[in-house]
Design an enzyme around this catalytic site. Structure first.
Site, PDB file in Angstrom:
ATOM      1  N   LYS A  38      11.820  19.618  13.244  1.00 41.19           N
ATOM      2  CA  LYS A  38      12.465  19.329  11.949  1.00 41.19           C
ATOM      3  C   LYS A  38      13.666  18.404  12.164  1.00 41.19           C
ATOM      4  CE  LYS A  38      15.111  23.640  12.419  1.00 41.19           C
ATOM      5  NZ  LYS A  38      15.080  25.092  12.122  1.00 41.19           N
ATOM      6  N   TYR A 264      43.206   3.208   9.880  1.00 42.20           N
ATOM      7  CA  TYR A 264      43.531   3.485   8.475  1.00 42.20           C
ATOM      8  C   TYR A 264      44.629   4.531   8.347  1.00 42.20           C
ATOM      9  CZ  TYR A 264      39.369   0.944   6.940  1.00 42.20           C
ATOM     10  OH  TYR A 264      38.440  -0.034   6.677  1.00 42.20           O
TER      11      TYR A 264
HETATM   12  C1  LIG Z   1      15.032  25.847  13.359  1.00 44.31           C
HETATM   13  C2  LIG Z   1      14.182  27.050  13.578  1.00 44.31           C
HETATM   14  C3  LIG Z   1      13.746  27.420  14.867  1.00 44.31           C
HETATM   15  C4  LIG Z   1      14.231  26.751  16.135  1.00 44.31           C
HETATM   16  O1  LIG Z   1      15.405  27.387  16.597  1.00 44.31           O
HETATM   17  P1  LIG Z   1      16.094  26.928  17.981  1.00 44.31           P
HETATM   18  O2  LIG Z   1      17.284  27.823  18.084  1.00 44.31           O
HETATM   19  O3  LIG Z   1      16.473  25.503  17.796  1.00 44.31           O
HETATM   20  O4  LIG Z   1      15.097  27.120  19.057  1.00 44.31           O
HETATM   21  C5  LIG Z   1      12.825  28.467  14.971  1.00 44.31           C
HETATM   22  N1  LIG Z   1      12.405  29.127  13.876  1.00 44.31           N
HETATM   23  C6  LIG Z   1      12.840  28.828  12.625  1.00 44.31           C
HETATM   24  C7  LIG Z   1      12.339  29.637  11.483  1.00 44.31           C
HETATM   25  C8  LIG Z   1      13.758  27.796  12.436  1.00 44.31           C
HETATM   26  O5  LIG Z   1      14.190  27.530  11.202  1.00 44.31           O
END
Ligand SMILES: *Cc1c(COP(=O)(O)O)cnc(C)c1O
Length: 368
Positions: A38, A264
Site C-alpha cells: 500500500k 523565510y
Molecule cells: C499496513 C498493514 C500491515 C503491514 O504492517 P507492517 O507493520 O508494515 O508489517 C499488515 N496488515 C494490515 C491490516 C495493515 O493495514
C-alpha cells in the site's frame, strides 16, 4: 554507484530480496507470505516492488485502497491482491480487476454481495476482517451468527480468509494484550469454521508479529515495513536492510557573517561566521517543517549537517561550517546510515511516516 545530479530515491531491489528471504527464514515453509504494498509500497514504487516480489514467488499482495490494486493490475501483476479498505463505490471496479475485498462490517458485506450478485458472480473470493482489539475496522466476534446467516443466503461470494490485525506487536510491554488478541482470533476462527462448515485461510501477523509471535503465524503473514528494511527494534533492525536511500546534492554554498539570517521569516540568525549549503528538497518532497530549525540533519561526506531555519517548499538550508565539501557534492538524507528511523526520530516521527511521505515529485531510481 553513480554520482547523483538531483534529488532521487534510490531503491535497492537486492535489499528487498534480502528482507523477503529473511522474513521467510523466520516463518515455516508452509506459511504463505503476503506483501503489503500500500501507499506506493511504503513510499518506494508499488509496481516495481510487486514485480520484483513476484519473481521471488510471493503468495499475496495487499493494498489499502481499490485504486492502488488497479494500478498493480495495470502494471501486469497477476498475484492475488487483498484490498484492506475498499470503499463500496469502487466494488464494481474491484470485481472487474479481480481484486479481493476485506469485508469488515455487515454494511459492507451486504453492499458487496449486492454488487457481486448484480455482476453474476459465484464464489467471488472475499476476506472477513475481525476486530480483536485495535478497534479500527472489523466485525465483532459476536457477529459470527449474523455473518453466517448473510453468507448462507448467497452463492455470489466465498470466504477465502479470515483475519485480524495486532495493535502493538512491536511493544513487549503489551505482550499480554497481544496474546489476548491471538487467543481471541483463535476462538473466532474455530467458531467461524464450526458455523460455516469449512475453515478459510487464517492470518494475523504484521512484521513485528512475525518476528515476536512465531506461534501466531497461522496460514499466512502480512509484512510491510520488514520488506522495506525495518524491524521495529534495534535488535531486529540488524537483520534488515533499508531498500530506499534518499539522496540529493549541494546546489549552492554561502558564507554568511554573524547576524545574517537564513531562510523565510529569518528563522535562523548566525551567531558567528557560518557556511551554509542549499539542498534541493523541501516540504513538498516530504521533508516536513518539523525537521527544520536544528531538529533534522543531512549527511555530507559522512558528517551531519543540521537543517537550519524553516524548511521551504522546495529547499532546505544546512550548516556545513565544519564540513569540507563543494557545490555538487552528494547529500544523504536517509538510507542505510543514517536509517529513515534515525532521521525520523529527530522530529519525533517513525520510519513508517517518513518513508511514505516522500512525494511523487522525487525521481525513483532502481538498483538491480
Ligand atoms: C499496513 C498493514 C500491515 C503491514 O504492517 P507492517 O507493520 O508494515 O508489517 C499488515 N496488515 C494490515 C491490516 C495493515 O493495514
Amino acid at each position: 554507484m553513480e554520482k547523483v545530479h538531483e534529488t532521487i530515491l534510490e531503491i535497492d531491489l537486492n535489499a528487498l530480496t534480502h528482507n523477503f528471504q529473511y522474513l521467510k527464514s523466520r516463518t515455516n515453509t508452509q506459511t504463505k507470505i503476503l506483501a503489503v504494498v500500500k501507499a506506493f509500497a511504503y513510499g518506494s514504487d508499488a509496481s516495481e516492488i510487486a514485480k520484483h516480489l513476484e519473481t521471488l514467488n510471493v503468495d499475496y499482495f495487499a493494498v489499502a485502497y481499490t485504486n492502488e490494486g488497479v494500478a498493480l493490475r495495470d502494471a501486469g501483476i497477476v498475484t492475488p491482491i487483498l484490498v484492506l479498505h475498499p470503499q463500496s463505490v469502487n466494488f464494481k471496479t474491484l470485481i472487474d480487476r479481480c481484486l479481493e475485498p476485506s469485508l469488515y462490517s455487515a454494511f459492507v458485506l451486504n453492499e458487496f454481495i449486492k454488487v457481486a450478485e448484480e455482476k453474476k458472480q459465484t464464489n467471488y473470493p472475499v476476506h472477513i476482517k475481525f476486530n480483536t482489539g485495535l478497534n479500527r475496522l472489523g466485525f465483532d466476534s459476536t457477529e459470527i451468527p449474523k455473518i453466517s446467516s448473510i453468507l448462507k443466503n448467497t452463492k455470489s461470494i466465498h470466504v477465502k480468509s479470515i483475519f485480524s490485525h495486532l495493535a502493538a506487536s512491536e511493544d513487549f510491554n503489551e505482550k499480554v494484550f497481544t496474546e489476548n488478541q491471538i487467543k481471541l482470533f483463535k476462538t473466532i476462527s474455530q467458531s467461524f469454521a464450526k458455523t460455516m462448515g469449512y475453515q478459510p485461510m487464517l492470518h494475523l501477523c504484521n512484521t513485528s508479529g512475525i518476528l515476536n509471535y512465531p506461534d501466531a503465524h497461522f496460514d499466512m503473514v502480512r509484512s510491510g515495513i520488514g520488506l522495506y528494511g525495518f524491524g521495529n527494534s534495534d535488535i531486529e533492525d540488524e537483520h534488515f536492510t533499508p531498500i530506499a536511500t534518499l539522496k540529493s546534492i549541494i546546489s549552492q554554498i554561502h558564507r554568511i557573517k554573524k547576524g545574517d539570517s537564513v531562510g523565510y521569516n529569518r528563522a535562523f540568525i548566525a551567531t558567528k561566521q557560518t557556511k551554509t549549503a542549499t539542498i534541493p528538497i523541501g516540504h513538498a518532497d516530504g521533508i516536513g517543517r518539523q525537521y527544520g530549525n536544528g531538529k533534522g540533519f543531512v549527511t555530507i561526506n559522512n558528517i551531519q549537517a543540521p537543517i537550519i531555519g524553516n524548511v521551504c517548499m522546495d529547499m532546505i538550508m544546512v550548516d556545513i561550517t565544519n564540513i569540507a565539501c563543494q557545490e555538487g557534492d552528494e547529500v544523504i538524507i536517509f538510507g542505510t546510515n543514517p536509517t529513515a528511523n534515525v532521521f525520523a526520530e529527530t522530529a519525533k516521527s517513525i520510519s513508517y511516516e517518513i518513508i511514505t511521505s516522500i512525494s511523487q515529485r522525487v525521481k525513483r531510481v532502481f538498483l538491480k
